[in-house]
Scaffold this active site. Structure first.
Site, mmCIF file in Angstrom:
data_model
loop_
_atom_site.group_PDB
_atom_site.id
_atom_site.type_symbol
_atom_site.label_atom_id
_atom_site.label_comp_id
_atom_site.label_asym_id
_atom_site.label_seq_id
_atom_site.Cartn_x
_atom_site.Cartn_y
_atom_site.Cartn_z
ATOM 1 N NE ARG A 60 -2.407 -1.078 3.689
ATOM 2 C CZ ARG A 60 -2.268 -2.159 4.430
ATOM 3 N NH1 ARG A 60 -2.560 -3.342 3.929
ATOM 4 N NH2 ARG A 60 -1.815 -2.071 5.661
ATOM 5 C CG ASP A 62 2.289 5.853 2.954
ATOM 6 O OD1 ASP A 62 1.403 5.035 3.233
ATOM 7 O OD2 ASP A 62 3.350 5.969 3.609
ATOM 8 N NE ARG A 227 7.365 9.594 3.366
ATOM 9 C CZ ARG A 227 6.147 9.980 3.733
ATOM 10 N NH1 ARG A 227 5.113 9.148 3.595
ATOM 11 N NH2 ARG A 227 5.958 11.186 4.232
#
Length: 278
Positions: A60, A62, A227
């Site tokens: 998934r 973002d 990230r």
């Protein structure tokens, strides 16, 4: 008529590889009232085939994250050839989503469960002025960065580690005595242990200027993990952390021990790997 005839189905399992510009989407996963990549693909399948299976993605991504090689799987009964499905979907999908491959695969294939490795890229633009055509896809950071230190620190993520310090904390889950929100595993089976096969930086120079590209390949990633790795490595490059701090950050198993979360716009799901039968 055979009493079991009504249970016979011609459904076939499909694997599609797609690329998308994630800027205008609220991520991959369907959300009520939001525009998502999964939702757009499901709607396109409905328009093309009259069937609306919910495509299962390899993970998934973002809001704002892009993909060069996201993979989705679903079943269809429509007897449509792969190239016809590819062309038809690309005619009806928004231009920010493209199907780059469509194929029929064994029924046992699942885009998420069958994956054996994923590769992500993060792109940092190094010049003083970032061209507008790149701004949606890079993190502009012209500051001095020690690439050698960042490379050394990146290598320390390789191998099997507990990456809890690099996982986003979901307050709702924390209230239920859990700290993880994963992109590719059920929350009930949450674990922060992942294996990173490679974690490297590469300097690239194009017409617009210099890029630093971080490429990380692993067997799975936690929510915001890439990230958070990038934010920590940039802190190493700026001298706010040392490469030697990485083992201690991993051992702390606390999000506060690591660096900041890098913006989503420069992150790309580069590719997903499967076994020979896919």
């Amino acid at each position: 008529m055979n009493e079991f005839a009504e249970n016979v189905t011609n459904a076939r399992t499909w694997k599609v590889t797609l690329a998308y510009d994630g800027t205008d989407f609220r991520g991959w996963q369907v959300q009520p009232g939001e525009t998502t990549v999964q939702g757009e693909l499901q709607a396109a399948l409905g328009r093309v085939t009259g069937e609306s299976p919910l495509p299962q993605g390899s993970g998934r991504t973002d809001a704002g994250v892009h993909a060069l090689g996201q993979v989705a799987s679903f079943t269809l009964e429509a007897p449509i050839p792969p190239q016809n499905l590819l062309r038809a979907l690309n005619r009806t999908l928004p231009q920010s989503i493209r199907i780059v491959e469509a194929k029929i695969v064994p029924d046992t294939f699942h885009a998420r469960h069958s994956a054996v490795a994923k590769t992500y890229e993060y792109r940092i633009f190094r010049e003083e002025i970032c061209p507008p055509v790149l701004a949606r896809y890079v993190l502009a950071r012209p500051w001095p960065l020690d690439l050698e230190a960042m490379q050394t620190a990146g290598r320390l993520f390789e191998g099997e580690h507990d990456f809890l310090s690099f996982a986003a904390t979901d307050p709702d889950l924390s209230s239920r005595n859990s700290e993880l929100s994963l992109d590719d595993e059920e929350e009930a089976k949450a674990t922060a242990i992942r294996t990173i096969f490679s974690s490297t930086w590469e300097r690239q120079r194009g017409e617009a200027g210099e890029l630093l590209v971080y490429r990380v390949r692993g067997n799975g990633f936690l929510h915001h993990m890439v990230r958070n790795l990038v934010g920590t490595l940039v802190d190493v490059g700026r001298g706010r952390l040392k490469a030697g701090d990485i083992p201690g950050i991993l051992a702390a198993r606390a999000r506060a021990a690591a660096g900041p979360t890098a913006p989503a716009r420069a992150l790309f799901l580069h590719s997903v790997e499967y076994g020979e039968d896919a």
